[in-house]
Design a protein around this motif. Structure first.
Motif, short mmCIF file in Angstrom:
data_model
loop_
_atom_site.label_atom_id
_atom_site.label_comp_id
_atom_site.label_asym_id
_atom_site.label_seq_id
_atom_site.Cartn_x
_atom_site.Cartn_y
_atom_site.Cartn_z
N ALA C 24 0.84 -1.20 0.00
CA ALA C 24 0.00 0.00 0.00
C ALA C 24 0.87 1.25 0.00
O ALA C 24 0.58 2.23 -0.69
CB ALA C 24 -0.93 0.00 1.21
N ALA C 25 1.97 1.22 0.75
CA ALA C 25 2.91 2.34 0.76
C ALA C 25 3.54 2.52 -0.62
O ALA C 25 3.75 3.64 -1.08
CB ALA C 25 4.00 2.10 1.81
N LYS C 28 1.29 4.22 -2.96
CA LYS C 28 1.19 5.66 -2.66
C LYS C 28 2.52 6.36 -2.88
O LYS C 28 2.66 7.55 -2.58
CB LYS C 28 0.73 5.88 -1.21
N LEU C 38 3.42 1.86 7.55
CA LEU C 38 2.22 1.15 7.09
C LEU C 38 2.35 -0.35 7.29
O LEU C 38 1.38 -1.03 7.65
CB LEU C 38 1.93 1.48 5.63
N ARG C 135 -4.88 -0.06 7.62
CA ARG C 135 -4.05 0.16 6.43
C ARG C 135 -4.79 0.98 5.38
O ARG C 135 -4.27 1.98 4.86
CB ARG C 135 -3.65 -1.20 5.82
N ALA C 139 -3.82 4.69 4.31
CA ALA C 139 -3.29 4.84 2.96
C ALA C 139 -4.31 5.45 2.01
O ALA C 139 -4.00 5.70 0.85
CB ALA C 139 -2.83 3.48 2.42
N GLU C 141 -6.94 4.04 0.86
CA GLU C 141 -7.50 3.06 -0.08
C GLU C 141 -8.94 2.78 0.30
O GLU C 141 -9.24 2.58 1.47
CB GLU C 141 -6.71 1.73 -0.02
#
Lengths: 194, 194, 194
Positions: C24-25, C28, C38, C135, C139, C141
């Protein structure tokens, strides 16, 4: 098992907050699992937070009734919510009842454990507002977060009046009812006339 | 009651984070209750999280001063924030001071309880960042969440330097100041030159 | 130190959730600190929540291995994620494995501490879903929050099957595998055919 009035308030608060969470699930057209999840998080979120902060055993861990209440309420709402004309309005009113009940319950537990009126007011506010904040956050509803004033003011009124009543030596039932009424009037007044 | 330097850092961190929360309330044009709520959540959120994780009594439950500091700061900001030219800029600088103070306080408590440098660094980072994350989440501000790098890096620098200083046998004041300076330089540098 | 199968499941769950957080990091385009943050929050968030609710010492506070696993995984993903064709798809599959592992771990700990099947199911679901919710929240999402049904259903299936297996007297390995398989099939099936 005999129920005292404060316990009844506790179960009632869980039931109405569960219904408000289930109605949020209904508005998002989630399935039955979504109803169970949102109902439970909304109903037991505030009290969980309170017990964690006060370093007490979390209330629903030692007593399965609370989770079962959430499950029953979620199922009932699942099969009946489509008949409700305005689920949003009903959600807000149930939320107001739950808020009022939990502002007293949170303050009562905080006062019983710490003896501090300041802590009592803070745990009352946190208990009353946390479940609704979680519900709106998880369901993507903006309401509570964008207009915290009245929501928090109502919780503050309930927790403060209960705490003052208790300090003044009123019996728990009287100070509890006073706190409940204060919080409900503030929140309900804003809903009706706001 | 005599205050040691670490306690002072703690109160100062609470006060500046409370001010940053109150400024966020000001930017959102909330009423006094909104100021009280955001100030308190921002100021005591990080430390509450730290104490819960370390299984300690939550710091403000046993000592009402913290909540009272939040209330006083919220009221002061409520009556003066409109005079501040850029509330956003001031919010960010107060946030940087709070972040630096809490990265040291969080690490100090984590190290004192567990003796583990790894836990010390993690609790330092969590304590320093949690309040600001809550504030921005509740106030609908994007800042910290969208750019976690510098925020977390500053907390990590403060917590790590404090922990290393303590392991190297420095007195608490010295390692605390080193950690505070490191975190503030990273965050403040990013604000000034970023 | 000898590892039993349940411990292995725990470490594996932490590692795959850490990888999903790091991915996820990566999506981004955060820096290495963003990856570490994260990855850690995702991997230890659910278990932290579980232990706090059960009033247990938080698992990673007493054992630094968990935090170190997160750090190693975050660094590995940082240097390799750009080679992955679809980081989003990989993230979802790793998330499914972590979800399945944590639904069993959460239920096992809840059952061991309270003996209540209801609590066991609830802690299983909360442990499995909390890290992923954090998360996605941090993030930005949308995935898990907007479609809670399948996510929560899978966790519920895993926690329930493990609990039933344990009540039926199956050895921990058998009920654990059954729960893991059930959760993974529900979530993986939705990913493959959904």
């Amino acid at each position: 098992m005999s129920l005292n009035p404060i316990d009844l308030l506790d179960y009632a608060g869980v039931a109405v907050f569960a219904a408000s969470g289930a109605l949020a699930a209904s508005r998002k057209q989630l399935d039955i699992i979504g109803f169970l999840f949102l109902a439970s998080v909304t109903a037991i979120g505030g009290g969980t937070f309170r017990d964690v902060i006060l370093n007490l055993p979390v209330f629903w861990v030692g007593n399965s009734s609370y989770v079962l209440i959430c499950a029953v309420v979620a199922v009932l709402v699942f099969f009946s919510a489509h008949r409700v004309e305005s689920r949003w309005k009903l959600l807000l009113w149930l939320d107001a009842i739950g808020l009022a009940a939990f502002s007293v319950m949170g303050a009562a537990k905080g006062l019983a454990i710490t003896g501090s009126p300041v802590v009592s007011v803070v745990t009352g506010v946190l208990t009353a507002t946390f479940g609704g904040i979680l519900r709106d956050l998880l369901a993507g509803e903006p309401s509570v977060l964008l207009r915290p004033e009245i929501y928090v003011t109502a919780a503050l009124a309930g927790a403060t009046l209960f705490t003052l009543g208790d300090l003044a030596g009123l019996p728990p039932l009287a100070s509890g009812l006073a706190g409940f009424a204060a919080a409900f009037l503030v929140r309900g007044g804003a809903l009706k006339f706001g």
